[in-house]
Design an enzyme around this catalytic site. Structure first.
Site, PDB file in Angstrom:
ATOM      1  CG  ASP A 226      -1.948  -1.147   1.060  1.00 46.01           C
ATOM      2  OD1 ASP A 226      -1.629  -2.266   1.479  1.00 46.01           O
ATOM      3  OD2 ASP A 226      -3.024  -0.917   0.476  1.00 46.01           O
ATOM      4  CE  LYS A 237      -5.489  -5.357   4.239  1.00 41.82           C
ATOM      5  NZ  LYS A 237      -6.203  -4.172   4.764  1.00 41.82           N
TER       6      LYS A 237
END
Lengths: 343, 343
Positions: A226, A237
């Site tokens: 991310d 995650k």
């Protein structure tokens, strides 16, 4: 985007129901990111770009730039960790600002910039597949976490793209799919993608990954990201960090696949990446398909207990064997990042 | 045990419903272990002992020893990893065999041996609490996995017993409760125990443990065990190994708490401990309480995907800071084990 409407798959209902939602304005599109109707690095980026294009279409002439600026704040406030979100908003803002006071051209530029973000994402992911596929030897057993496939991007995906290319090249990869609690993106989305692509796989509890590594059943790990800091630290995650540490303890190479739009060159290290904390209900409950055929949730925790729910974690660069980008595989180091970062 | 009936809590329904099931004969009691109506190292041991006592009561005079021997096979076949199961069956068999052909005395001896297994378990767990509590300083944040509290034993528990003693001594421990997929024993049972005992805690996805360790939010880990090998390797609920490796990477001490009945001195190392593989439905579904107030399950995986479900893993002794037994805290080493093992 069809006309002024953004149309997307309602991902929380997958794999059980395929439903497309229509998002009429940039408020609705921003909300779809916050509520995770759409999720995944590249998909969030593309959605944020389209939300900004909607804002440019919606903005009144008299207050065009103020309206678009407020929309940018609104879209950026939806998820704090996802770098592609910020990349996309800034890209559309730049395109709009380059047109100055010609609002017709500014609106057209916003639309074109949003479309280019999506097209660029698909091209990058296809290239990630080509660069990453040679890492997957015949019959290799790949571990992955969460979902970084075509549902998380515009097409192909990041972590799963090399798997798809290797499969098309006939090397029959096998994928261990981490369930990825609390939102079960592995069990729901990665499993669905792999089943659709005809790639052999098994879903496992997140707890089982370490055991499989220790007993020699994992050849390599590929995950998405991310946000990647300038020193090569990787946010992904929650649970990714543990997978990386246990992989290192067992000599299993751990790769991160991401387009260079995920690199945040203003962020010196992982310690500076904001980690989103989400609501406790995601941990207290599990959502899925009931035996009656409806989308439902069950609560596992007692009513007297609370939960804590960090959504991401940071994997220090030293655990990362390489970052698979659209420009090639580079070391997770300041030098490696500098080779591929977009200026 | 009340008369010939074994009565126990139906643990899969916890924390949502408290229900006691009556098991009329040793077949039913053995089945309760297999189906996990009862689970947890000490509780399985006590239940196996009572099942053997039931078998002694049920056995016809004409084929007493053959009947009891077959029952022993049946009870031992229920769960492959749990050492306390084998310890208990052998203890009752020894007590029966010591009485030779006097069947009245043999039946009484079986009953007494079963009761002694349960009483010994409660005494051991209370002592584990006393020996382990000094490891928990004021305000310490303890991470635990699965459930190794009073629901997993006859009383007190193993991993949670030191927490309970520290709490009673006023040191206000805080517990991070790993959810413990796929069967959610942490979210369901450990959370329930801690809420009942007034111990502050938060449930987390198993994926979050590593992040909390890396960011300095865990002071020590205490877990239980299903079997400890003679070299100090430890089998415990799937996910324990990853927790231990990540704890080591972050300098967090990792303790295992277990009565010495969990030590298998015939097992030279963890590589020789059989790891139970359970059905894929435990991974594909999550069980809990629906919004309609009924016990239900939801499926997260697509119907085209399979799952793999190893129930335990092995943590090599080098990751274990110490084993907290009823005889004291000893190193996880051949020498440490030799100090406390029952001969």
């Amino acid at each position: 985007m069809e006309g002024p409407t953004v149309r997307m798959i309602n991902q929380p209902l997958l794999p059980h129901r395929f439903e497309v939602v229509d998002l009429a304005d940039h408020h609705a599109t921003a909300a779809s990111i916050r509520t995770m109707i759409v999720r995944g690095a590249g998909a969030i980026g593309a959605t944020a770009g389209y939300a900004m294009a909607q804002a440019a279409l919606e903005a009144p002439d008299a207050s065009f730039h103020a309206f678009v600026g407020e929309a940018a704040e609104r879209v950026q406030a939806t998820r704090p960790t996802a770098q592609n979100l910020f990349f996309a908003v800034r890209a559309v803002l730049r395109a709009v600002e380059a047109e100055g006071s010609d609002l017709t051209r500014a609106r057209a530029a916003a639309m074109a910039a949003a479309q280019e973000i999506a097209d660029d994402d698909a091209r990058c992911c296809e290239a990630i597949g080509r660069h990453g596929a040679p890492l997957i030897l015949t019959g290799a057993r790949v571990s992955t976490h969460c979902n970084a496939g075509w549902l998380a991007f515009v097409d192909w995906g990041s972590a799963l793209s090399p798997v798809y290319v290797a499969a098309r090249e006939g090397r029959r990869p096998f994928v261990w799919v981490d369930e990825t609690r609390p939102r079960s993106q592995g069990a729901r989305l990665t499993a669905l993608e792999l089943a659709n692509e005809g790639v052999d796989h098994a879903v496992i509890a997140d707890n089982a990954t370490g055991h499989l590594m220790r007993t020699g059943q994992v050849d390599l790990v590929i995950v998405g990201s991310d946000r990647i800091a300038a020193n090569g630290d990787v946010a992904n995650k929650i649970g990714t960090y543990s997978s990386a540490v246990v992989a290192a303890a067992n000599g299993v190479p751990f790769y991160v696949a991401a387009p260079t739009t995920t690199i945040d060159s203003d962020c010196p290290s992982g310690e500076h990446i904001p980690i989103e904390e989400r609501g406790e209900e995601e941990v207290c409950y599990t959502w899925g398909w009931s035996d009656d055929g409806v989308f439902a949730r069950v609560r596992t925790t007692p009513t007297g207990s609370h939960a804590h729910n960090p959504a991401f974690d940071v994997t220090p660069a030293r655990y990362v064997a390489g970052i698979i980008t659209e420009k090639g595989v580079v070391p997770a180091s300041p030098e490696g990042i500098a080779q591929v970062v977009r200026r």
